[in-house]
Scaffold this motif. Structure first.
Motif, PDB file in Angstrom:
ATOM      1  N   ASP A 105       0.946  -1.721  -9.444  1.00 34.47           N
ATOM      2  CA  ASP A 105       0.863  -1.606  -7.987  1.00 34.47           C
ATOM      3  C   ASP A 105       1.110  -2.927  -7.260  1.00 34.47           C
ATOM      4  O   ASP A 105       0.774  -3.070  -6.091  1.00 34.47           O
ATOM      5  N   ARG A 106       1.716  -3.879  -7.960  1.00 38.85           N
ATOM      6  CA  ARG A 106       2.002  -5.182  -7.334  1.00 38.85           C
ATOM      7  C   ARG A 106       3.499  -5.427  -7.146  1.00 38.85           C
ATOM      8  O   ARG A 106       3.912  -6.538  -6.801  1.00 38.85           O
ATOM      9  N   TYR A 158     -11.396   8.636  -6.252  1.00 38.98           N
ATOM     10  CA  TYR A 158     -10.487   7.788  -5.480  1.00 38.98           C
ATOM     11  C   TYR A 158      -9.659   8.616  -4.493  1.00 38.98           C
ATOM     12  O   TYR A 158      -9.353   8.143  -3.394  1.00 38.98           O
ATOM     13  N   ALA A 169       0.826  -1.212   0.000  1.00 41.34           N
ATOM     14  CA  ALA A 169       0.000   0.000   0.000  1.00 41.34           C
ATOM     15  C   ALA A 169       0.855   1.255   0.000  1.00 41.34           C
ATOM     16  O   ALA A 169       0.490   2.262  -0.626  1.00 41.34           O
ATOM     17  N   LYS A 188      -7.479  -2.420  -2.381  1.00 40.70           N
ATOM     18  CA  LYS A 188      -7.819  -2.159  -3.779  1.00 40.70           C
ATOM     19  C   LYS A 188      -9.206  -2.692  -4.118  1.00 40.70           C
ATOM     20  O   LYS A 188     -10.005  -2.004  -4.778  1.00 40.70           O
ATOM     21  N   SER A 189      -9.514  -3.902  -3.660  1.00 42.00           N
ATOM     22  CA  SER A 189     -10.828  -4.478  -3.927  1.00 42.00           C
ATOM     23  C   SER A 189     -11.921  -3.672  -3.243  1.00 42.00           C
ATOM     24  O   SER A 189     -12.975  -3.385  -3.833  1.00 42.00           O
ATOM     25  N   TYR A 222     -11.822  -0.498  -2.167  1.00 42.63           N
ATOM     26  CA  TYR A 222     -11.948   0.837  -2.758  1.00 42.63           C
ATOM     27  C   TYR A 222     -12.697   0.767  -4.086  1.00 42.63           C
ATOM     28  O   TYR A 222     -13.468   1.672  -4.420  1.00 42.63           O
ATOM     29  N   GLY A 223     -12.456  -0.289  -4.847  1.00 39.15           N
ATOM     30  CA  GLY A 223     -13.182  -0.446  -6.100  1.00 39.15           C
ATOM     31  C   GLY A 223     -14.676  -0.580  -5.882  1.00 39.15           C
ATOM     32  O   GLY A 223     -15.482   0.021  -6.610  1.00 39.15           O
ATOM     33  N   LEU A 226      -2.682  -3.517   0.317  1.00 39.94           N
ATOM     34  CA  LEU A 226      -3.380  -3.130  -0.898  1.00 39.94           C
ATOM     35  C   LEU A 226      -4.081  -4.317  -1.548  1.00 39.94           C
ATOM     36  O   LEU A 226      -5.189  -4.190  -2.065  1.00 39.94           O
ATOM     37  N   HIS A 227      -3.437  -5.485  -1.507  1.00 44.13           N
ATOM     38  CA  HIS A 227      -3.971  -6.641  -2.220  1.00 44.13           C
ATOM     39  C   HIS A 227      -4.399  -7.797  -1.323  1.00 44.13           C
ATOM     40  O   HIS A 227      -4.915  -8.801  -1.826  1.00 44.13           O
TER      41      HIS A 227
END
Length: 293
Positions: free
Chosen positions: A55-56, A213, A11, A180-181, A183-184, A152-153
């Protein structure tokens, strides 16, 4: 001369110097034709050029995995190098050393690669520490301590024990329950609310999607204290606003909240006194902390 603590999470890179946070650089890179951008500069235009964003590179740190489109020659290690170098350049002085706080989800070969990257940048490394153990070391610990962090993931639960000496026992991961999920899902929720109220869809244009965002963290902070908040997007044609409720945010994230709750429940031994510690990102998620309590 000082020891600078750097938390390495997908993140963001969080840096602390003498007790004060000196950097919080998002774990984003933009492989733009005019040159690579990392951190805040990349995050500021991430939604404007999503195909070029990566972002990974921290969560999947490796030399043989590549970011961006199929023609990219930038490996995840290259992007991590650029990101860490940029942060270190802005915070470090002569003689400073780094102490890296690493999540339990980071594998041994990734930690070794991080040390190699630091060496190439010229960062003197004073040590490595498990970020969950470091975060909980000062607690009045119970027999068991659970530390939950939302990356983040993924979400990461570190299970520790020891009333006098804190030891990491194991690490559990919810691989899809990341920021990320969520926030989406929340961006979609806000977009639908604005469409119903004003017929304006902020996800239809890159500029308004970027603004949405960027405002999400502030809206989440508002929902920590209020049952509902007004969300708004500014455009050259004027402003558009709608009202959303905390309950709507929690329902939109229910699939991931359930995974996080199961993660915590699986780490808890009912017969033993347990402390649940939340990393800095988890309490910012609407109504997650009360649910876990």
């Amino acid at each position: 001369m000082a020891a600078i603590g750097i938390e390495v999470v997908d993140a963001a890179l969080i840096a602390v110097r003498e007790g004060a946070r000196v950097a919080a650089s998002p774990g984003v890179a933009l492989l733009a034709p005019e040159g690579l951008r990392v951190g805040e500069a990349a995050a500021a235009t991430q939604r404007l050029q999503p195909v070029l964003a990566a972002d990974r590179f921290w969560s999947d740190l490796a030399q043989d995995s590549y970011a961006g489109n199929a023609g990219s020659t930038q490996s995840h290690a290259d992007l991590a190098h650029a990101h860490l170098a940029e942060v270190w350049r802005t915070i470090a002085g002569a003689g400073d050393e780094a102490v890296f706080a690493l999540p339990g989800s980071m594998r041994l070969h990734q930690a070794g690669l991080l040390l190699g990257i630091a060496g190439r940048i010229g960062i003197p490394v004073a040590g490595l520490v498990d970020s969950a153990v470091a975060a909980c070391a000062g607690l009045a610990a119970r027999a068991d301590v659970l530390h939950l962090d939302v990356h983040l993931h993924q979400a990461v639960l570190t299970v520790m024990e020891g009333a006098t000496i804190l030891r990491r026992r194991r690490v559990e991961i919810a691989p899809r329950a990341g920021l990320k999920s969520m926030y989406g899902a929340w961006a979609q929720l806000v977009g639908e609310a604005l469409v119903r109220r004003t017929r304006f869809d902020p996800l239809h244009q890159a500029a308004s999607e970027q603004q949405l965002y960027e405002r999400l963290p502030g809206w989440l902070a508002g929902l920590a204290a209020e049952e509902s908040i007004d969300v708004s997007i500014d455009t050259p044609a004027g402003g558009f606003s709608a009202t959303v409720r905390r309950e709507q945010f929690t329902l939109a994230a229910e699939a991931w909240y359930a995974q996080v709750a199961e993660l915590v429940q699986a780490g808890h031994r009912a017969e033993r006194p347990t402390t649940l510690a939340l990393g800095a990102r988890a309490p910012r998620l609407a109504a997650l902390a009360p649910r876990l309590a």
